[in-house]
Design an enzyme around this catalytic site. Structure first.
Site, PDB file in Angstrom:
ATOM      1  N   GLY A  16     -12.717   9.012   3.424  1.00  0.00           N
ATOM      2  CA  GLY A  16     -11.392   9.391   2.948  1.00  0.00           C
ATOM      3  C   GLY A  16     -11.325   9.118   1.441  1.00  0.00           C
ATOM      4  N   ALA A  49      -6.852  13.359   3.978  1.00  0.00           N
ATOM      5  CA  ALA A  49      -6.775  14.817   3.871  1.00  0.00           C
ATOM      6  C   ALA A  49      -5.521  15.371   4.548  1.00  0.00           C
ATOM      7  CB  ALA A  49      -8.020  15.451   4.480  1.00  0.00           C
ATOM      8  N   ALA A  51      -2.527  13.819   4.302  1.00  0.00           N
ATOM      9  CA  ALA A  51      -1.325  13.293   3.645  1.00  0.00           C
ATOM     10  C   ALA A  51      -0.502  14.444   3.081  1.00  0.00           C
ATOM     11  CB  ALA A  51      -1.714  12.329   2.535  1.00  0.00           C
ATOM     12  N   GLN A  52       0.788  14.408   3.368  1.00  0.00           N
ATOM     13  CA  GLN A  52       1.656  15.485   2.896  1.00  0.00           C
ATOM     14  C   GLN A  52       2.443  15.077   1.663  1.00  0.00           C
ATOM     15  OE1 GLN A  52       4.192  16.779   6.127  1.00  0.00           O
ATOM     16  NE2 GLN A  52       2.486  17.608   7.302  1.00  0.00           N
ATOM     17  N   GLY A  53       2.850  13.810   1.620  1.00  0.00           N
ATOM     18  CA  GLY A  53       3.818  13.398   0.603  1.00  0.00           C
ATOM     19  C   GLY A  53       3.283  13.484  -0.810  1.00  0.00           C
ATOM     20  N   ARG A 281      11.622   3.211   5.901  1.00  0.00           N
ATOM     21  CA  ARG A 281      10.981   3.942   6.994  1.00  0.00           C
ATOM     22  C   ARG A 281      11.123   3.243   8.344  1.00  0.00           C
ATOM     23  NH1 ARG A 281       5.161   6.336   5.577  1.00  0.00           N
ATOM     24  NH2 ARG A 281       6.399   7.794   4.369  1.00  0.00           N
ATOM     25  N   GLU A 364      -6.860   2.052   3.794  1.00  0.00           N
ATOM     26  CA  GLU A 364      -6.001   1.575   4.880  1.00  0.00           C
ATOM     27  C   GLU A 364      -6.634   0.449   5.687  1.00  0.00           C
ATOM     28  OE1 GLU A 364      -4.386   4.768   7.203  1.00  0.00           O
ATOM     29  OE2 GLU A 364      -3.341   3.404   8.575  1.00  0.00           O
ATOM     30  N   LEU A 381      -2.161   6.802  -0.731  1.00  0.00           N
ATOM     31  CA  LEU A 381      -3.218   7.482  -1.499  1.00  0.00           C
ATOM     32  C   LEU A 381      -3.432   6.738  -2.818  1.00  0.00           C
ATOM     33  CD1 LEU A 381      -2.416  11.299  -0.997  1.00  0.00           C
ATOM     34  CD2 LEU A 381      -4.214   9.963   0.110  1.00  0.00           C
TER      35      LEU A 381
HETATM   36  C1  SIN Z   1       5.192  11.619   4.264  1.00  0.00           C
HETATM   37  O1  SIN Z   1       4.869  12.625   3.650  1.00  0.00           O
HETATM   38  O2  SIN Z   1       6.259  11.471   4.815  1.00  0.00           O
HETATM   39  C2  SIN Z   1       4.206  10.525   4.371  1.00  0.00           C
HETATM   40  C3  SIN Z   1       3.964   9.948   3.076  1.00  0.00           C
HETATM   41  C4  SIN Z   1       3.386   8.605   3.246  1.00  0.00           C
HETATM   42  O3  SIN Z   1       3.245   8.155   4.376  1.00  0.00           O
HETATM   43  O4  SIN Z   1       3.130   7.958   2.247  1.00  0.00           O
END
Ligand code: SIN
EC number: 1.4.3.16
Length: 508
Positions: A16, A49, A51-53, A281, A364, A381
């Site tokens: 990763g 790969a 990860a969206q945020g 969260r 992680e 990330l």
């Molecule tokens: C998310 O895009 O909600 C996740 C981002 C993250 O977990 O840092």
């Protein structure tokens, strides 16, 4: 006769962002080679790969590393190491720029500045994204290209560690790996664990199935110190369409104004926290859990906040929804909490050094102290890039090679049927809400698996989470005990595999 290999630089387990950044930094300006072992083809099977945020960093004129550090520490609920956080947030902006220089195509403004988004529990817009929700895939593509172009980095896919090799002093001197179906003894002055988190130990997860605590288990079985194993983060909005792993609906959607509603259409977050959808969260995850458990259901409504812009602003989420017959431009998205991140891991110093000589960890699977009891969104990330680079540099500087390994036997593997049973039990008993009776039942199950299958790294990882969760008789961040809902003294957990059971027994 087994194959043997020798490397003069680090062997890195996992490919990763942390693992590949470590490989690049280990070989930059050093006459060393690095070997990366990945169980899957590069760019698949790693959480980075997916990860969206994006990456959080103080990249705008009205933000500072100090503000970013304060938010990280507030989210971490008393357990962050301020020195580690300071380092992360100060080195963060350069880490993002370095990835951009490697070719990661971050979204840019007309003046070439980064487009920065707001996410929950951040006091400023500071998340650098790529193509809306494609940060992980795009960053990994750039880093993989750089790794492929570095002749001193060797990558072996279809390669999985089966035990850490140790000499008679306990020093880690390499790894026994299954490479293309054959066991290979690989000797090296250092090993970097970058194997990711524990999502695959749970039935409902947003992470790849292969990510199931193996690095944590390998390190613990070698005698390494483990930190805060009980702290597992549940993302509130995995898309609930019966898929394993569950696709993610990024938190950025709530940053854009998407609303959480129950089946009656009621915006329920007002009942749980003044910051509503942008609450920390863990709070949002517990709110969703409560709504779902009460039978009211939980949905993310982005029809107004995103609507027609969905296909180009959040293409990954859009595609996942459409593939299940849900059009998020017009319909609410069914969501559920899912395991997303492990704050705990192999305890390291600021250069990724674990407690055993020759062993390093990054990303992680490490616990550097930056994530505390609850990771701030889009700090993972960033941690992988900042601390992966530091671990790579430090591991490459290891000169000692140690003595011959004392054991060359592969550790046992957990059969798939048993793993599936464990996953169900972990989600039920070590999930969003935990209590003594459920955790004790889970411990009995884990012990039965150990008796039946031996010391499998995955089962050991599960045991550490359960021991830690039973020992921590308070609620904090991602760890919520319904039988101990109050927050107690802020003390981190540091255990070895041996001492984890004693800690649990003392707490009982
Ligand atoms: C998310 O895009 O909600 C996740 C981002 C993250 O977990 O840092």
């Amino acid at each position: 006769m087994r194959n043997t290999l020798a490397f003069d630089g680090p062997v890195i387990l996992g490919a990763g962002l942390a693992g590949l950044t470590a490989a690049l930094s280990a070989t930059t300006g050093a006459a060393k080679t690095a070997l990366v072992l990945s169980p899957t083809p590069l760019a698949s099977g790693c959480s980075s790969a997916w990860a969206q945020g994006g990456m959080a960093a103080a990249l705008s004129g009205d933000d500072t590393p100090e503000l970013h550090a304060a938010d990280t520490i507030a989210a971490g609920a008393g357990l962050c190491d301020p020195e580690a956080v300071d380092l992360l947030t100060r080195e963060g902006p350069q880490a993002v720029r370095d990835l951009a220089a490697l070719g990661a195509p971050f979204d840019r403004k007309a003046d070439d500045g980064f487009v920065l988004s707001l996410e929950a529990a951040h006091s400023a817009a500071r998340v650098a994204r790529v193509g809306g929700d494609g940060a992980g895939a795009a960053i990994m593509a750039a880093v993989i290209a750089a790794v492929r172009a570095t002749p001193t980095i060797e990558v072996r896919e279809n390669a999985r560690a089966r035990r850490l090799l140790q000499d008679a002093t306990g020093r880690v001197v390499g790894v026994l790996a299954d490479v293309d179906g054959a066991l290979v003894e690989i000797r090296s002055p250092s090993v970097i664990l970058a194997t990711g988190g524990v999502g695959g130990l749970y039935a409902v997860t947003t992470t790849p199935a292969q990510v199931r605590g193996e690095g944590l288990g390998l390190a613990a079985l070698a005698g390494a110190m483990i930190a805060d194993p009980e702290f597992v983060q549940f993302h509130p909005t995995a898309i609930d369409i019966g898929r394993d792993p569950a696709p993610l609906a990024t938190e950025a959607l709530r940053g854009e104004g998407a609303i959480l509603r129950n089946a009656d259409g009621r915006a329920f977050m007002v009942d749980y926290h003044p910051s509503k959808e942008l609450a920390p969260r863990d709070v949002v995850a517990r709110a969703l859990h409560a709504e779902r458990t009460a039978g009211r259901g939980a949905f993310l409504d982005a029809t107004q906040a995103v609507g027609a812009h969905f296909p180009h602003e959040f293409p990954a989420v859009f595609e996942a929804c459409m593939s299940a017959g849900i059009d998020p431009r017009r319909q609410m998205i069914p969501v559920t909490p899912a395991v997303h991140y492990h704050m705990g891991g192999v305890a390291t110093d600021l250069d990724g050094r674990a407690s055993l000589p020759g062993l390093y960890a990054a990303g992680e699977c490490a616990s550097t102290g930056v994530q505390g009891a609850n990771r701030l969104a889009s700090n993972s990330l960033l941690e992988a890039a900042v601390f992966g680079a530091r671990a790579g540099r430090a591991a490459a500087a290891e000169g000692a090679t140690g003595g011959p390994p004392v054991s060359l036997e592969p550790l046992p593997d957990l059969p798939d049927a048993a793993l599936q049973t464990l996953r169900q039990a972990m989600s039920r008993d070590a999930g969003v809400l935990r209590e003594a009776a459920g955790l004790a039942r889970l411990l009995t199950q884990v012990e039965a698996l150990e008796a039946a299958y031996g010391s499998c790294p995955t089962v050991v990882a599960a045991r550490l989470i359960v021991d830690g969760a039973l020992a921590r008789r308070e609620s904090r961040g991602g760890h919520f005990r319904s039988d101990f809902p109050a927050t107690g003294e802020a003390v981190r957990t540091f255990v070895t595999l041996e001492s984890a059971g004693a800690l649990r027994r003392r707490a009982a």
